[in-house]
Scaffold this motif. Structure first.
Motif, PDB file in Angstrom:
ATOM      1  N   SER A 166      -5.549  -2.972  -8.743  1.00 17.59           N
ATOM      2  CA  SER A 166      -4.328  -3.782  -8.718  1.00 17.59           C
ATOM      3  C   SER A 166      -3.649  -3.731 -10.078  1.00 17.59           C
ATOM      4  CB  SER A 166      -4.669  -5.237  -8.355  1.00 17.59           C
ATOM      5  OG  SER A 166      -5.275  -5.303  -7.077  1.00 17.59           O
ATOM      6  N   ILE A 192      -1.758   8.725  -9.925  1.00 19.60           N
ATOM      7  CA  ILE A 192      -1.998   8.524  -8.489  1.00 19.60           C
ATOM      8  C   ILE A 192      -2.759   9.683  -7.846  1.00 19.60           C
ATOM      9  CG2 ILE A 192      -0.766   8.548  -6.261  1.00 19.60           C
ATOM     10  CD1 ILE A 192       1.033   6.367  -7.352  1.00 19.60           C
ATOM     11  N   GLY A 236     -14.959   4.506  -4.517  1.00 22.84           N
ATOM     12  CA  GLY A 236     -13.601   4.198  -4.096  1.00 22.84           C
ATOM     13  C   GLY A 236     -13.355   2.694  -4.107  1.00 22.84           C
ATOM     14  N   ASN A 278     -10.610   8.328  -3.943  1.00 20.28           N
ATOM     15  CA  ASN A 278     -10.531   7.348  -2.857  1.00 20.28           C
ATOM     16  C   ASN A 278     -10.177   5.947  -3.384  1.00 20.28           C
ATOM     17  OD1 ASN A 278     -11.257   9.236  -0.821  1.00 20.28           O
ATOM     18  ND2 ASN A 278     -13.405   9.019  -1.420  1.00 20.28           N
ATOM     19  N   VAL A 279      -9.278   5.888  -4.342  1.00 21.33           N
ATOM     20  CA  VAL A 279      -8.859   4.607  -4.914  1.00 21.33           C
ATOM     21  C   VAL A 279      -7.402   4.361  -4.551  1.00 21.33           C
ATOM     22  CG1 VAL A 279      -8.425   3.336  -7.040  1.00 21.33           C
ATOM     23  CG2 VAL A 279     -10.511   4.687  -6.820  1.00 21.33           C
ATOM     24  N   TYR A 280      -7.112   3.186  -3.994  1.00 24.30           N
ATOM     25  CA  TYR A 280      -5.747   2.802  -3.632  1.00 24.30           C
ATOM     26  C   TYR A 280      -5.184   1.907  -4.740  1.00 24.30           C
ATOM     27  CZ  TYR A 280      -1.936   0.286  -1.387  1.00 24.30           C
ATOM     28  OH  TYR A 280      -0.732  -0.279  -1.105  1.00 24.30           O
ATOM     29  N   ILE A 281      -3.988   2.240  -5.222  1.00 24.43           N
ATOM     30  CA  ILE A 281      -3.370   1.476  -6.299  1.00 24.43           C
ATOM     31  C   ILE A 281      -2.291   0.572  -5.709  1.00 24.43           C
ATOM     32  CG2 ILE A 281      -2.068   1.587  -8.444  1.00 24.43           C
ATOM     33  CD1 ILE A 281      -3.373   4.220  -9.082  1.00 24.43           C
ATOM     34  N   GLU A 282      -2.441  -0.732  -5.928  1.00 24.06           N
ATOM     35  CA  GLU A 282      -1.459  -1.719  -5.465  1.00 24.06           C
ATOM     36  C   GLU A 282      -0.660  -2.204  -6.668  1.00 24.06           C
ATOM     37  OE1 GLU A 282      -2.823  -5.668  -4.338  1.00 24.06           O
ATOM     38  OE2 GLU A 282      -1.645  -5.485  -2.488  1.00 24.06           O
ATOM     39  N   ASN A 325      -6.211   9.261  -5.787  1.00 21.39           N
ATOM     40  CA  ASN A 325      -6.432   9.746  -4.426  1.00 21.39           C
ATOM     41  C   ASN A 325      -7.698  10.589  -4.336  1.00 21.39           C
ATOM     42  OD1 ASN A 325      -4.094   8.491  -3.598  1.00 21.39           O
ATOM     43  ND2 ASN A 325      -2.817  10.301  -3.850  1.00 21.39           N
ATOM     44  N   GLN A 377      -9.965  -0.536  -4.606  1.00 19.40           N
ATOM     45  CA  GLN A 377      -8.562  -0.883  -4.860  1.00 19.40           C
ATOM     46  C   GLN A 377      -8.358  -1.234  -6.324  1.00 19.40           C
ATOM     47  OE1 GLN A 377      -6.283  -3.299  -2.030  1.00 19.40           O
ATOM     48  NE2 GLN A 377      -5.769  -4.692  -3.707  1.00 19.40           N
TER      49      GLN A 377
END
Length: 569
Positions: free
Chosen positions: A482, A433, A478, A440-444, A437, A480
């Motif tokens: 999943s 994680i 960046g 700029n990558v969000y992990i769902e 960050n 998302q």
């Protein structure tokens, strides 16, 4: 028939030569044009590597100081502080200094002074150890003069500690009168039974740290400038007279405008230079690397000459090899096929050897440097322990690299246990994680719990980290990522989907083959290791990808037959 055979042989040789010479010529010209860009990028990479080493050393140093200061602030003898401690705030005198003598004063003051004295004598970098109370009383080690009317509560260090009670804070660097050491104050509030009774401070010398900055070399003549977050210069190897001056004294307007980091060109001391600014995540200090454009140009010219020489040699060798292979091919097809298979094996061994050599050389270079430092006699025990720790860390990194290659070569599982796939996935996400960050990558994350598989935890972690990092790096701007976990019949299906650049059908077909990678830098072994580990665990990988839309890695692993018994327990 002989004439036709000779004609075919000649045409084969000529075609082979053209097929070799044209691409080699184009590659040589293109590489020559990219040399300057590559040289500058290597400078940036070299700067980052050198600064990471120094910043890690600084972080370790100040972490130790924070622990020492917290220990002093909670020492039962320090917590005895009361109104018997000497105060200087009410003493009025015109001119002159007052001599502090805590070692000869009341019992409580003398006992606290002895605590400070013992600490100071066992920590050579500790220049001053002191405390001020809420009543304006003051104790300092070593004993020395102070001004009449001295009230610690009004001093910057005391005020700084009150900004965040209970946390160790740092003040700006300074040079104390009568000594030449660079000093920075570390302060924290003192709490007794939940009530603040004062502030304790520890002033340490920065000489050892700034000497690290002086020793850093970037290229032939490049160097590093260290500044605090407020723009105060801590170390300037070329102009030490600017130490503790504002960064504005460098007369570089662009430098003052940069808040976090960046690269730009500017004149430094009359020479066109490239500056690279890196902000430390540990102390928010800034490292400014400076290298003259002439140095980069000279390095690029040398690289260009090397490319031309190498290109010429490759062309000559290519011609010889082309003629030889063509003749051998036309004379004996079967023998040539055998020779080609041998060459392919040798090429694979060579590439593996070259890759291992490159990957392992970096930690070995670091270890060599610190061992050379240990040969010198003017290091403190703390420095020696630090150098040994970093060397051991680098040895461990080299060991991990070799383990990766062994995993690729022999992906068998040795320590097979029953694993909760959801728990192992949580562990891996904790590791990656911060890297997500940074990019700029969000992990769902979504999915089921308590899906048990048989496998080796360490190799499963290695497999998942490789896939998730690949997904993050496929999104340079960046996006998302999943991650979902679900049960599909008797299997556990782990899906990792990014919204990145995607892959073509041709790239998908080659995915997982040795030395094939879609990255600018890489060996391709990372993905091979993933496939090998999953296969060893009895699973399979299914990949779907659309160019410019993203890629989905679906890892299917058999659910362990022992999971039902574990649930019953």
């Amino acid at each position: 028939m002989e004439v036709k055979w000779f004609s075919a042989k000649r045409k084969l040789i000529l075609n082979s030569l053209l097929l070799l010479l044209i691409p080699l010529s184009i590659i040589t010209l293109f590489a020559n044009g990219k040399v300057r860009e590559t040289t500058e990028q290597e400078y940036l990479n070299s700067s980052l590597r050198e600064i990471e080493k120094v910043d890690n050393a600084i972080s370790l140093y100040f972490t130790g100081i924070e622990e020492d200061l917290n220990t002093l602030a909670t020492d039962p003898r320090v917590l005895k502080a009361d109104s018997s401690i000497t105060t200087y705030k009410d003493i009025k005198r015109n001119g002159g200094f007052l001599q502090m003598t805590p070692s000869k004063n009341g019992a409580v003051e003398k006992e606290i002074y002895e605590v400070f004295s013992h600490f100071g004598k066992n920590h050579p970098d500790a220049m001053y150890v002191y405390m001020g109370t809420e009543e304006g009383r003051y104790i300092q080690y070593p004993e020395g003069p102070t001004l009449p009317g001295y009230d610690p509560r009004k001093r910057p260090w005391y005020v700084r500690a009150l900004e965040d009670p209970g946390e160790v804070l740092m003040t700006g660097a300074y040079v104390s009168s009568g000594i030449t050491h660079k000093i920075v104050s570390n302060v924290v509030t003192i709490q007794r039974n939940g009530k603040r009774i004062g502030v304790i401070g520890l002033d340490v010398s920065l000489d050892g740290l700034t000497s690290l900055i002086h020793d850093v070399k970037i290229g032939g003549s490049g160097y590093v400038i260290l500044t605090q977050s407020n723009g105060t210069i801590l170390a300037h190897p070329k102009k030490p007279e600017l130490n503790f001056e504002s960064i504005s004294e460098l007369k570089i307007p662009k430098l003052e405008a940069i808040r976090q980091g960046g690269t730009f060109e500017a004149k430094v001391d009359g020479q066109e230079s490239i500056l690279h600014v890196i902000t430390s995540e540990n102390r928010n200090w800034k490292y400014i690397t400076v290298i003259g454009k002439k140095d980069l140009a000279a390095s690029a010219d040398q690289s260009s000459r090397n490319i031309l020489i190498t290109g010429s040699l490759v062309v000559i060798i290519a011609i010889v090899i082309s003629v030889f292979i063509s003749i051998r091919f036309t004379n004996n097809f079967s023998k040539l096929a055998k020779e080609m298979r041998k060459l392919e094996k040798l090429k694979t061994v060579s590439e593996i050897a070259a890759s291992i050599s490159h990957e392992v050389r970096n930690p070995l270079t670091v270890i060599k440097g610190f061992l050379q430092l240990l040969k010198e006699r003017d290091h403190t025990e703390e420095d020696k322990l630090l150098y040994l720790k970093i060397s051991l860390d680098e040895l461990e990194r080299a060991e991990h690299i070799i383990t990766d290659y062994l995993t690729f070569a022999k992906p068998s599982l040795e320590n097979v246990t029953l694993l909760d796939l959801a728990e192992e996935l949580d562990h891996v996400l904790t590791v990656v994680i911060p890297y997500a960050n940074m990019n700029n990558v969000y992990i769902e994350v979504s999915g089921e719990e308590s899906l048990y598989i048989s496998g080796e935890a360490e190799k499963l972690h290695q497999c998942l980290i490789n896939v998730i990092k690949n997904g993050i790096e496929a999104m340079p701007e960046g996006g998302q990522l999943s991650v979902s976990l679900k049960k599909a019949g008797s299997n556990a299906c782990l899906s990792i989907t990014d919204s990145g650049t995607g892959m073509s059908e041709e790239q998908l077909e080659r995915l997982g083959t040795p030395f094939y990678t879609t990255k600018d830098k890489g060996t391709g072994l990372g993905t091979m290791v993933v496939y090998s580990i999953v296969k060893a665990m009895g699973g399979e990988i299914k990949v779907k990808s659309d160019e410019n839309k993203g890629t989905s890695f679906n890892i299917v692993l058999p659910i362990s037959q022992n999971s039902q018994h574990r649930d019953e327990r």
